[in-house]
Structure formats: C-alpha cells, structure tokens
Design an enzyme around this catalytic site. Structure first.
Site, PDB file in Angstrom:
ATOM      1  N   ASP A  78      45.693  -0.107 -24.027  1.00 15.95           N
ATOM      2  CA  ASP A  78      45.333   1.447 -23.727  1.00 15.95           C
ATOM      3  C   ASP A  78      46.694   2.130 -23.324  1.00 15.95           C
ATOM      4  O   ASP A  78      47.310   1.804 -22.573  1.00 15.95           O
ATOM      5  CB  ASP A  78      44.420   1.296 -22.612  1.00 15.95           C
ATOM      6  CG  ASP A  78      43.736   2.666 -22.293  1.00 15.95           C
ATOM      7  OD1 ASP A  78      42.594   2.882 -22.714  1.00 15.95           O
ATOM      8  OD2 ASP A  78      44.189   3.425 -21.377  1.00 15.95           O
TER       9      ASP A  78
ATOM     10  N   ASN B 132      46.455  15.093 -23.560  1.00 15.76           N
ATOM     11  CA  ASN B 132      45.622  15.938 -24.046  1.00 15.76           C
ATOM     12  C   ASN B 132      45.551  17.242 -23.145  1.00 15.76           C
ATOM     13  O   ASN B 132      45.434  18.471 -23.679  1.00 15.76           O
ATOM     14  CB  ASN B 132      44.010  15.351 -24.260  1.00 15.76           C
ATOM     15  CG  ASN B 132      44.014  14.677 -25.639  1.00 15.76           C
ATOM     16  OD1 ASN B 132      44.710  14.853 -26.543  1.00 15.76           O
ATOM     17  ND2 ASN B 132      43.268  13.539 -25.407  1.00 15.76           N
TER      18      ASN B 132
ATOM     19  N   HIS C  80      44.905  18.850 -27.885  1.00 10.32           N
ATOM     20  CA  HIS C  80      44.388  17.788 -28.461  1.00 10.32           C
ATOM     21  C   HIS C  80      45.064  17.461 -29.677  1.00 10.32           C
ATOM     22  O   HIS C  80      45.318  16.343 -30.312  1.00 10.32           O
ATOM     23  CB  HIS C  80      42.860  18.108 -28.859  1.00 10.32           C
ATOM     24  CG  HIS C  80      41.993  17.821 -27.686  1.00 10.32           C
ATOM     25  ND1 HIS C  80      41.565  16.602 -27.371  1.00 10.32           N
ATOM     26  CD2 HIS C  80      41.458  18.840 -26.734  1.00 10.32           C
ATOM     27  CE1 HIS C  80      40.911  16.600 -26.255  1.00 10.32           C
ATOM     28  NE2 HIS C  80      40.730  17.968 -25.967  1.00 10.32           N
TER      29      HIS C  80
ATOM     30  N   ASP D 130      46.415  14.022 -30.706  1.00  4.67           N
ATOM     31  CA  ASP D 130      46.184  13.033 -31.988  1.00  4.67           C
ATOM     32  C   ASP D 130      47.348  12.765 -32.670  1.00  4.67           C
ATOM     33  O   ASP D 130      47.574  11.583 -33.360  1.00  4.67           O
ATOM     34  CB  ASP D 130      45.410  14.292 -32.946  1.00  4.67           C
ATOM     35  CG  ASP D 130      44.118  14.510 -32.725  1.00  4.67           C
ATOM     36  OD1 ASP D 130      43.523  13.480 -31.908  1.00  4.67           O
ATOM     37  OD2 ASP D 130      43.316  15.259 -33.337  1.00  4.67           O
TER      38      ASP D 130
ATOM     39  N   GLU E 221      41.906   6.056 -26.638  1.00  2.00           N
ATOM     40  CA  GLU E 221      43.088   5.647 -26.836  1.00  2.00           C
ATOM     41  C   GLU E 221      43.549   4.183 -26.745  1.00  2.00           C
ATOM     42  O   GLU E 221      44.468   3.528 -26.232  1.00  2.00           O
ATOM     43  CB  GLU E 221      43.932   6.385 -25.860  1.00  2.00           C
ATOM     44  CG  GLU E 221      43.691   6.049 -24.137  1.00  2.00           C
ATOM     45  CD  GLU E 221      42.398   6.716 -23.815  1.00  2.00           C
ATOM     46  OE1 GLU E 221      41.645   7.399 -24.476  1.00  2.00           O
ATOM     47  OE2 GLU E 221      42.607   7.078 -22.351  1.00  2.00           O
TER      48      GLU E 221
END
Ligand SMILES: [Mg+2]
Length: 293
Positions: free
Chosen positions: A173, A181, A186, A190, A216
């Site tokens: 993770d 973010n 975002h 990404d 994630e």
C-alpha cells in the site's frame, strides 16, 4: 505500421493451400499445415494464428477432429475456425458450426467471398481480443485487475498445494497516498500510481503475478518464494520506490508478506494474513516490510 494478422491454412492438398495463400498473402501473415497434428502444433506457437482456415477431409485426423482438439484446449479455444471444404451437404455445414466453427466455406468458392469472410472474422477477433484485455486489465496501470488476480491466484495456489511448492503473497500500500491526491490533484495521483506500477513490474520476474488490488493497493504472488526470499524481494521493491522520486515527490510504500501454509489454506486466507502484516507495517512507521506469523 499495424502488425498483420496471422492466418493458419490447413489442407492436405498443397494446391488448395497455394490457392488460398495466393488470395490472402498480401493482407495477412500466412502459416500453413498439411495435416491435423501440425495444425495443432502451429496453433500454439508464435505467432499464434488469429484465424484458422481448416479443410475437413484429411487423412489421419480430419478437420472435425482437429476442431474438437482446438476447442478442448484453453490456449487455442479462442482462435476462430472457418471450415473450407468440398462437402456441401447442409448436415456437414451444420455439424461444423455445431463443433464451434465460426463459418463454413464450400468449394469451389468465390475469391471475393473468401476475402470478405476472412476480413469479417479477423475484425471480430480483434474486437474480442480488445474486450478480453479490457476485462483483465486495470485501465490506469495496465496491471491485472482484482478480478483476474482472484482467478489466477486460486489456480496458482491449488497448483502449489498439489505439488508441494512454496508460494508467498505480498500486499503493498502506497504511504500517505491520500495526501498526494489532496495536495497535488488527482492527475498527479494517477501518474504516481502508474509509475509505482511500472517500477514494481520492472523488479519482478515474468512468472510473478502482479495486480492492482484497488485504490493504492497492489498484490504480488511470488512463486517458489519462502518468507526469507520474499523479504529480499519486498526490500528490493521498497528500495526501488524510495530511490526514484516520482513527479518530484518522494513516494514510499508499506509491505505485508505471508507465506502460504500447507494443507488447505485458500488464497483469501493467505491474503488476509498478508493484509494484517501490512497493517502492522503501517502502524510501525510505514516504508517497511512486515511478515505474517
Ligand atoms: Mg482434403
């Protein structure tokens, strides 16, 4: 330039092969076989054909039998088959289609019709392939999606149990991803996910299965890996990540590793233990590897 699709032409009469190949060789890459066994071999070797034009009447193994074999094999089932034959009875055509052929061309044929039908079925095959990819891939990272992970892992695990092989599951993770973010937007988030996926993919062996599990989170199935080997692997991934800034950011991740227990541990169970270890890695300060008991 777009890669040419590959056709496999199968007929025991070389003159028939020449005729078809002459008609189609400009548009397609052509492979040829003069018997059923050779057809089955070529159907599984690179480049795997996108379409098979299959004669029905052949000595030894006839076209119907070849078709049955192709349909029974996981790795060749998705290749469309068109029978090309002099057998012109309706029952023959019905039988061929029932066996799973996509089309049936009766000799003597019109060259224009053969070209048109081949083009149609190649186009359908390309669309099917694209749909299959869409269904299997995580769109953002190009890794396997969760659905495929569950499917592939279940198979790997029953294999490991059957042959007494070692297998470990790594759950990962990204640390503080929400802040990426929130603070950078975002599109940066990404980009981070894509880059992390690329870094992981570079580090693992081709036989390892890697998937984006969600958000994630990533999962990697490590074949033939016990906790010691798995830890080395996880440390490599951890170092690769912290060693390369992504989008100008320092990105790290936490890792939970669990080795498959013998007897009947399922994928869900070993994954759950990896998840608990990951939880410990988060609690113990992040950017670290923790092992399941
Ligand atoms: Mg024949």
């Amino acid at each position: 330039m777009e890669k040419k699709s590959t056709l496999l032409i199968v007929d025991d009469a070389p003159s028939n092969i020449q005729l078809l190949a002459g008609l189609l060789k400009d548009k397609y890459q052509i492979k040829i076989a003069t018997d059923g066994q050779r057809c089955l071999d070529l159907a599984q070797s690179d480049p795997v054909p996108d379409l098979i034009l299959l004669d029905v009447q052949m000595p030894e193994m006839n076209g119907y039998e070849v078709c049955r074999h192709l349909q029974a094999n996981d790795s060749t089932r998705q290749i469309p088959i068109i029978f090309v034959t002099g057998k012109d009875q309706t029952e023959d055509e019905e039988f061929g289609l029932i066996l799973g052929a996509v089309d049936y061309i009766i000799k003597p044929y019109s060259p224009a019709i053969v070209e048109a039908r081949v083009a149609t079925h190649i186009k359908l095959k390309q669309q099917n392939d694209a749909l299959r990819r869409l269904a299997m891939e995580d769109q953002l990272t190009g890794l396997y999606n969760r659905h495929v992970l569950m499917d592939v892992s279940t198979k790997r695990i029953s294999q490991a149990h059957r042959h007494n092989l070692t297998l470990s599951v790594l759950m990962i993770d990204i640390d503080h991803f929400k802040a990426v973010n929130d603070e950078h937007g975002h599109s940066v988030g990404d980009a981070v996910l894509r880059q992390v996926a690329a870094i992981f993919k570079q580090q693992i062996r081709t036989e390892d299965v890697i998937a984006r599990f969600g958000g994630e989170e990533f999962v990697i199935i490590l074949d033939n890996c016990d906790l010691a080997k798995g830890t080395k692997k996880a440390e490599l991934l951890r170092a690769a990540l912290t060693g390369s800034p992504i989008e100008g950011l320092r990105v790290s991740a936490s890792f939970g590793l669990a080795q498959l227990r013998d007897k009947d541990e399922t994928f869900e169970q070993v994954l759950h233990r990896a998840d608990e270890a990951l939880y410990n890695a988060k609690n113990n300060g992040r950017n670290r590897v923790e092992l399941a008991d």
